[in-house]
Every structure is written in structure tokens, then in C-alpha cells.
Design an enzyme around this catalytic site. Structure first.
Site, PDB file in Angstrom:
ATOM      1  N   ASN A 376       6.269  -2.165  15.051  1.00  0.00           N
ATOM      2  CA  ASN A 376       7.067  -1.609  13.959  1.00  0.00           C
ATOM      3  C   ASN A 376       6.365  -0.373  13.393  1.00  0.00           C
ATOM      4  O   ASN A 376       5.271  -0.013  13.853  1.00  0.00           O
ATOM      5  CB  ASN A 376       7.279  -2.679  12.884  1.00  0.00           C
ATOM      6  CG  ASN A 376       6.006  -2.931  12.092  1.00  0.00           C
ATOM      7  OD1 ASN A 376       4.929  -3.082  12.673  1.00  0.00           O
ATOM      8  ND2 ASN A 376       6.104  -2.978  10.787  1.00  0.00           N
ATOM      9  N   CYS A 378       4.504   0.389  10.847  1.00  0.00           N
ATOM     10  CA  CYS A 378       3.150   0.305  10.291  1.00  0.00           C
ATOM     11  C   CYS A 378       2.206  -0.540  11.130  1.00  0.00           C
ATOM     12  O   CYS A 378       1.108  -0.889  10.683  1.00  0.00           O
ATOM     13  CB  CYS A 378       3.212  -0.218   8.856  1.00  0.00           C
ATOM     14  SG  CYS A 378       3.945   0.965   7.699  1.00  0.00           S
ATOM     15  N   GLU A 380       2.021  -3.655  12.117  1.00  0.00           N
ATOM     16  CA  GLU A 380       1.643  -5.055  11.930  1.00  0.00           C
ATOM     17  C   GLU A 380       2.483  -6.009  12.771  1.00  0.00           C
ATOM     18  O   GLU A 380       2.003  -7.072  13.159  1.00  0.00           O
ATOM     19  CB  GLU A 380       1.705  -5.460  10.449  1.00  0.00           C
ATOM     20  CG  GLU A 380       3.092  -5.658   9.862  1.00  0.00           C
ATOM     21  CD  GLU A 380       3.661  -4.395   9.266  1.00  0.00           C
ATOM     22  OE1 GLU A 380       4.601  -4.476   8.462  1.00  0.00           O
ATOM     23  OE2 GLU A 380       3.157  -3.305   9.599  1.00  0.00           O
ATOM     24  N   PRO A 561       1.743  -3.824   4.885  1.00  0.00           N
ATOM     25  CA  PRO A 561       1.241  -2.909   3.845  1.00  0.00           C
ATOM     26  C   PRO A 561       1.556  -3.370   2.423  1.00  0.00           C
ATOM     27  O   PRO A 561       0.878  -2.981   1.490  1.00  0.00           O
ATOM     28  CB  PRO A 561       1.981  -1.596   4.137  1.00  0.00           C
ATOM     29  CG  PRO A 561       2.581  -1.748   5.475  1.00  0.00           C
ATOM     30  CD  PRO A 561       2.765  -3.196   5.719  1.00  0.00           C
ATOM     31  N   ILE A 565       6.684  -4.236  -2.571  1.00  0.00           N
ATOM     32  CA  ILE A 565       6.615  -5.619  -3.045  1.00  0.00           C
ATOM     33  C   ILE A 565       5.247  -5.934  -3.655  1.00  0.00           C
ATOM     34  O   ILE A 565       5.125  -6.844  -4.475  1.00  0.00           O
ATOM     35  CB  ILE A 565       6.973  -6.639  -1.949  1.00  0.00           C
ATOM     36  CG1 ILE A 565       5.957  -6.641  -0.811  1.00  0.00           C
ATOM     37  CG2 ILE A 565       8.387  -6.409  -1.445  1.00  0.00           C
ATOM     38  CD1 ILE A 565       6.106  -7.831   0.122  1.00  0.00           C
TER      39      ILE A 565
END
Length: 762
Positions: A376, A378, A380, A561, A565
Site C-alpha cells: 500500500n 505507506c 505497511e 502511520p 486517527i
């Protein structure tokens, strides 16, 4: 095998109490201003738990509140409405799908526990859940949709009837790209649809023929870069989540692709063009004309390297670049030269990052289905092409007791509850393509993670860069992932395994044993007595129950990251990151902000046995000097506890190696990977970057990116054609596309501390 449904335990909420009544509530006015001081969001009388900060409430109200279609109030005006909408959608779906819980009482207990966890900021789902879950109950939209979802009655993937009947709840997508015009532009369409609903996507483009290779119709392909430029324009045109937030996108290219060198240099060369345009008078803002004119700015770029390549660099051997269709050698280049280009480009403009292909696939739970080729945006979530993952993160600081001890029991309960909720979301959600819907149903990968690790360690009086700090990080992560997989085995007993489990049974159980074996690497002497035994028993149960019942989910955990949230949960630090600075800014009711000492400092000083009078004196000193150095009441042997990612006066800053070592402590207990950018000072050399990349590979990290302070070629506001000796290098500032405030680079994302917008990830 006899199926056995899940049992819900009342832990936070006893009896039939309403979780909302366990919290004190307040009403505040929300107001977010742009950098010109103009109000661009305002809502009066927002109801929220007293413990929520002004910023957390403003983010919920401005980004996640439903703006229309709400009975009585017309739009959401309370945190309780927002949380109720999401919990009702998940618990209702659990009942509708059936098989999870035996009785309605179990469903109700589960719903109350989940509601308390969310209201108390112990955890949060990824943004698309807050954006989209529960919308259909009020929105009656009849426009046709191309989204797909699992139909329990028909036992197959079906096209949804309208856009909100089955909401898009996953933040992370990986998509394949086929070597044809139709395939490339089908990807463009699917990317646009994902960006529209607030999600991010990544693809490995190495299937595309290079400009050196012939086409079936004669002539040669226009090449990889030409199509990347087209897709980059598409990403720039579609604003994520229907807002002004930039699209989140990852571009991966294999190290043996014939155009890999052009790819390595691509963003660096484009940023040089932007620099020339800025010097000619165009705006230096990242959203300005200079950057809009050049390509390659709407994605994170990563090179996919193999162990063979890394060894070839060390041995100074030649490296073969291979044709895509017949794997013939197009040309040979010195491996060290390719490596030097990677480190030079990363030194210049922070891209490309590195993904370690063999390490990633060594931990792959489903290798008999296909390789993992991409991630994806970023980095992860790493799994099969054409798959999706919904994320949720646990706020670690919420499990600290007043005496500084960690409440492992409530942490485990939270992880289990959250993981069940994520599993329910798999079939509740819609997906942009039939193949992604099918793989999401067949493999059911999830991404449970955590936030606030850096703050947790500081509050416990433990240096981030220490064996003790890494032991705590590894142990907590091992418990989280162990609980997730044990719960997955429990759900497999209740609902059946994921469809691809039978095909991948042996390698998946082998990966579970690798997680279990990794417990030997944790320095248990730094941890509470008995935790070693508890962790080992947990993983024995994972291996045993997984062998007996299988698993419901192919993957369980990531470290995301936690951009927006993280602010929603009032986290001081994101994901795996350390504290950024000893000084932070706190938003005030009615607008404005004040500078305060990082709120992790005071509890840390208490744990380190400072008296109240000493603590107040030390806090006053920090507020004035932004450092402990020179403070008479402070013991110098405690300095390491308060080291941060950003250099304070006095020169103390966490080393780049400390970031990589922390990633290595956590990685063996994560199903996916870790979103992380290693920050380097402006003075860092290309050799420093090379050393960090090599260290990450040697320590078994799956992916890593770097950012050298001031490395962006265009420097806003005070661009100079030439830098005089002694001049400080101005910092590149990514402006928030919504409110215009300066953003902060954390875990690979630019995050706005004013309105919560994240740029570059979901």
C-alpha cells in the site's frame, strides 16, 4: 468438525450499562482556521467525552461526522452519534452474517465493549470506516455503483445496488497491472475510484514492458515511465475522500527492470525542473504551479530489491536487467552503480524507498497462491495483488496504570475485540473490483496495529534507543499479533478458515512457528516477571489451535502511520515513531494555540522519582529553553529517556540507526510491515543513507524509507539560487491542502497538526 461460536466477555462495561454513561461529557465549539486566519470549518455545541482534546473533537467533527441524513439533528453533532453509527453497523453486520456469536446477548456485550474502547480513545479504525460505515441506514442513493461485495445468500461476489449499500471500509489496497493498454487504463479507473472514497493503493509496475522491448504489432513500447506519468496525472486530479486531500499511491519497480535506473532518477529529475520553475517566479508551494507542472509528485516510489542484488552490491558484481516477456538480458550494469543511484536520489529528494523482496516473502503466509510483489502507499500492508486490508490501531498509552505499569490484560481484551470487529468488516464492505472483492473474501487479511509507542516508552522512563525500549516494543507487538492469530483460529472454528488456507496450510503454520521462535530474540530480563512465559504459552496456543482449526485470516497485523486517527485518539506519537520534540502545540477552545511542554515529560519525571517541586522547575526550564541541557534540577543520566526525533538545543537527537533497530525489534511479530521514514539531518551523506538501507536489510526489516532534512530541491518562501557558506538550509514545508498550515513529516506521511489532514497516506 463441530463449530463453536465466540463468547463475549464484559470487561470494561459490566452488566447492561451504557458505555456512554461511564464517561463524563462536555459541549464545545469547534473552529478550524486556515493560515490566513479565515474560518473554514465551524460547528457549535459539539458533544464529546471530557477527556477528548479540542483538536481530537475538531477532527471528528470536521472529517468524520455525517453531514446530512441524521434523524432529529440532521447532521451528527456528538461523538456518541459517530461511534454509535460505526458500532451499530459492525454489530448489526455480525448478527446478519451469523456464526460469530451464539446469542444476542453476546452480540450486545461485544457492541458495548467496542463502543467503550472507541469512546475512551483506546483504539480507532482507519479513516474509511469513520467516513463510510453505517451510511446506508440514512442515505438512500439509487445511483448505480461498480463496487462489489460478498453475498451470503448466493455465496458469491455480487455487484452492489448503490454506492452506499455496502461501504468501502478498507484503507489499503494493492492492485495488479497488466502489460496492455486496456490493463493500464483499467488500473487508472480503479485507482480513481479508490481515491474518491478515501483509500490508498499501490502497484508493482514491473510487468510493463520497457522502452527497449518490441510490441506485438511492431515498433517499441513507449516504456514504463511514460505510463507512470499518465497515472500520476490521474492521481493528482482525484482528491482523496472527496476532499482536497491528495491521493495516496505507491509505485514499486523491481530492481531487474530495464528502466529501473530511469525510475530511480525520475522524481529527482522532476523536482529539479520544479526548482527551475520556482526560481523563474512560480509558486514554491507544493500545491502550486511549479509542482503541478512536473510529474511524479503524487506517489511514494520504492525499488524492490532481492538478496541477490544486495550481495552483488557488496561483491561489486554486475547486475542484469531483464526483458519482461522472455527474461532475456537487455544489458548489464555494475550493481554498485545502481545502488549509488538509489542512495543519491534518496539523498536528493527522499525517493525511492527500499522494499526487500526476499525478506517479505520469507514471512509470507500464502506463498502457494502467489508472491507478494507490492504494498500500500505507506508500505505497511504487503500481500497478494488485488487485495485489500482494513486497519485499526491501539493507543498504547491508554493501557498505562498510574504507577507506570502496563495493563496487559485490558490490552489483550482490546486487541481481541478490535480484531473481531475488523473481521466482521470484511464481508460488510464493498470493493472496487470483482477480483479485489474475491481475494478479500478468500484471504481476509487484516491490519491490527498500534500507536503512541514513543510516548509510552518516555512515560515509563525508558529510552527509545535502548535494549529495554526495544524489548518492550517487541513484547507488546508479540502479544498483539499472538492474540490476533489466536482469535483468528477461534473464528475459524466458528465460521471456517479463509478459503486459501488449505492450499497454504503448511507455509502459514511455518510462519506462525517463526513468530514463536522470534520470542528468543526479546531481552526478557528488561520486562515484568512472568511475561516471557505468558507470551510463549500464547504462541504455543496459536500454533496448536491454528494446526487444529486453521485460521480465519491470512494476515493479522501491521504498524500503520496512524496519521489522522492518531490525532483522533490524542496520541503524542504516531505508529512506531519516537516523540518528535519536547515542545508541542495545544489547540485552544475558540481557535488559536499555545506552546506547551510535551505531555509525556511530566509522567516520565514522576516515574524517575523527581519531587513535585523539581518537576515544576524542570518543566519551566524546558518551556523556556526546549532542552534539559543546563537544567540544575535534572539528572544528566536521564537525558536518553527524553531524546526525540527532532534535534533540540544542545544537539541531542536520536540516531538514524536507533529508528531502524526499533523497526527490527518489532518486525518479527508483524504480519505485514512497518510504515516508517527514517529522518536524517541535513548534514547526512549519501554513505549515511547507504548504511541505513543496508542495516535495515541485515536486521530483517521488510521496507524502509529515508528523509534528509532540507533535501527537497524547492524550498518555500526563501529559495536561493546559491547558498552562501554558513547559511542554514531552509526546511521544505508541505502545506496542508485543506487549511494551508505547515504539515509535519511522520511515518512517511505529511500530517497537519491544525486540522488533521494527512498527505501521502490514508
Amino acid at each position: 468438525m463441530k463449530k463453536q461460536t465466540l463468547h463475549s466477555t464484559s470487561y470494561f462495561v459490566t452488566g447492561n450499562k451504557n458505555p456512554e454513561n461511564l464517561l463524563k461529557w462536555k459541549k464545545i465549539n469547534c473552529e478550524i482556521k486556515n493560515r490566513q486566519g479565515e474560518i473554514f470549518f465551524q460547528m457549535k455545541g459539539v458533544e464529546a467525552p471530557e477527556s477528548w482534546s479540542q483538536l481530537a473533537v475538531e477532527i471528528a467533527a470536521s472529517k468524520y461526522f455525517r453531514k446530512s441524513g441524521v434523524p432529529k439533528t440532521k447532521h451528527e453533532k456528538s461523538i456518541r452519534q459517530m461511534v454509535e453509527r460505526v458500532v451499530k453497523a459492525i454489530s448489526g453486520s455480525a448478527s446478519k452474517q451469523g456464526g460469530y456469536f451464539k446469542t444476542k446477548k453476546d452480540v450486545d456485550v461485544f457492541a458495548r465493549e467496542l463502543k467503550f474502547i472507541l469512546l475512551s480513545q483506546r483504539a480507532a479504525f482507519n479513516s474509511p470506516v469513520w467516513f463510510n460505515a453505517g451510511l446506508f441506514e440514512s442515505y438512500k442513493i439509487n445511483s448505480p455503483s461498480e463496487h462489489y461485495a460478498w453475498d451470503e445468500k448466493k455465496k458469491s461476489i455480487q455487484q452492489t445496488k448503490n454506492a452506499y449499500e455496502r461501504p468501502q471500509c478498507s484503507a489499503c489496497f494493492i492492485q495488479s497491472v497488466h502489460d496492455s493498454i486496456d490493463g493500464i487504463f483499467e488500473l487508472a479507473k480503479n485507482e480513481a475510484r479508490l481515491f474518491k472514497y478515501g483509500s490508498g493503493t499501490g502497484s508493482n509496475f514491473s510487468t510493463l514492458r520497457s522502452k527497449y522491448e518490441p510490441l506485438n504489432s511492431g515498433g517499441h513500447s513507449s516504456g514504463l515511465i511514460s505510463f507512470l506519468e499518465v497515472l500520476d496525472r490521474g492521481a493528482g486530479a482525484i482528491k482523496s475522500g472527496g476532499t482536497t486531500r491528495r491521493a495516496a499511491k505507491m509505485v514499486v519497480v523491481d530492481i531487474d527492470h530495464p528502466e529501473v535506473i530511469d525510475f530511480i532518477d525520475w522524481k529527482m529529475n522532476e523536482e529539479h525542473k520544479a526548482k527551475l520553475l520556482i526560481e523563474a517566479g512560480l509558486s514554491s508551494d507544493f500545491e502550486g504551479e511549479a509542482y503541478k507542472t512536473v510529474s511524479g509528485q503524487n506517489a511514494n516510489n520504492s525499488v524492490r530489491v532481492t538478496d541477490q542484488f544486495m550481495k552483488s552490491v557488496q561483491a561489486k558484481k554486475p547486475w542484469k536487467l531483464l526483458a519482461r516477456l522472455d527474461q532475456k538480458v537487455i544489458r548489464e550494469v555494475p550493481a554498485a552503480d545502481v545502488w549509488n543511484k538509489i542512495t543519491h536520489a534518496a539523498w536528493m529528494c527522499a525517493d525511492p524507498g527500499i522494499q526487500f523482496h526476499d525478506t517479505i516473502n520469507m514471512w509470507h503466509t500464502c506463498p502457494n497462491s502467489a508472491e507478494i510483489r507490492s504494498s500500500n502507499p505507506c508500505s505497511e500492508y504487503m500481500f497478494l495483488d488485488d487485495s485489500a486490508c482494513n486497519l485499526a490501531s491501539i493507543n498504547l498509552v491508554k493501557f498505562l496504570n498510574p504507577d507506570g505499569s502496563f495493563d496487559f490484560e485490558s490490552f489483550i481484551h482490546t486487541a481481541r475485540t478490535l480484531f473481531i470487529a475488523q473481521e466482521v468488516l470484511v464481508d460488510y464492505s464493498s470493493y472496487p473490483t470483482q477480483q479485489i472483492a474475491q481475494n478479500s473474501h478468500d484471504y481476509r487479511p487484516l491490519g491490527l496495529g498500534f500507536a503512541n509507542l514513543g510516548s509510552l516508552l518516555m512515560r515509563k522512563g525508558i529510552p527509545y534507543d535502548s535494549d529495554e525500549g526495544r524489548a518492550w516494543a517487541g513484547a507488546i507487538t508479540s502479544l498483539m499479533t499472538g492474540v490476533a492469530y489466536l482469535t483468528s483460529a477461534e473464528m475459524a472454528r466458528a465460521k471456517g478458515t479463509f478459503t486459501g488456507f488449505k492450499k497454504n496450510r503448511a507455509p502459514m503454520l511455518n510462519v506462525m512457528k517463526m513468530h514463536e521462535k522470534a520470542l528468543d530474540k526479546i531481552s526478557w530480563k528488561h520486562l515484568p516477571e512472568g511475561l516471557d512465559k505468558a507470551a510463549r504459552n500464547l504462541w504455543k496456543a496459536v500454533v496448536f489451535n491454528g494446526g487444529k482449526y486453521g485460521f480465519r485470516n491470512s494476515q493479522a497485523t501491521v504498524v500503520a502511520p496512524t496519521g489522522t486517527i492518531g490525532l483522533l485518539m490524542d496520541c503524542d506519537t504516531t505508529g512506531i515513531e519516537p516523540d518528535f520534540s519536547l515542545i508541542k502545540f495545544k489547540k485552544l477552545v475558540g481557535g488559536g494555540e499555545i506552546q506547551i511542554v510535551n505531555q509525556s515529560v511530566k509522567p516520565a519525571l514522576r516515574v524517575l522519582d523527581y519531587e513535585d517541586t523539581q518537576i515544576e522547575s524542570i518543566l519551566s526550564y524546558i518551556a523556556e529553553h526546549n532542552t534539559f541541557v543546563g537544567c540544575p534540577e535534572f539528572k544528566q543520566e536521564h537525558l536518553a529517556v527524553f531524546d526525540c526525533a527532532n534535534a533540540a538545543p544542545g544537539g541531542r537527537v536520536l540516531s538514524p540507526e536507533s529508528h531502524v533497530k526499533m523497526m527490527a525489534a518489532v518486525q518479527p511479530f508483524i504480519s505485514g510491515a512497518i510504515s516508517k521514514t527514517v529522518n536524517l539531518p541535513n548534514s547526512a551523506s549519501e554513505d549515511d543513507i547507504s548504511r541505513i538501507y543496508f542495516l535495515a536489510w541485515q536486521l530483517g526489516v521488510k521496507a524502509v524509507a529515508v528523509y534528509r532534512d532540507g533535501s527537497k530541491l524547492s524550498q518555500p518562501l526563501n529559495i536561493k539560487k546559491k547558498t552562501a557558506p554558513g547559511d542554514s538550509v531552509p526546511k521544505f514545508t508541505m502545506k496542508c491542502p485543506e487549511c494551508g498550515s505547515d504539515t509535519v513529516l511522520t511515518s512517511g506521511c505529511y500530517r497537519c497538526p491544525n486540522c488533521g489532514t494527512t498527505v501521502g497516506c490514508s
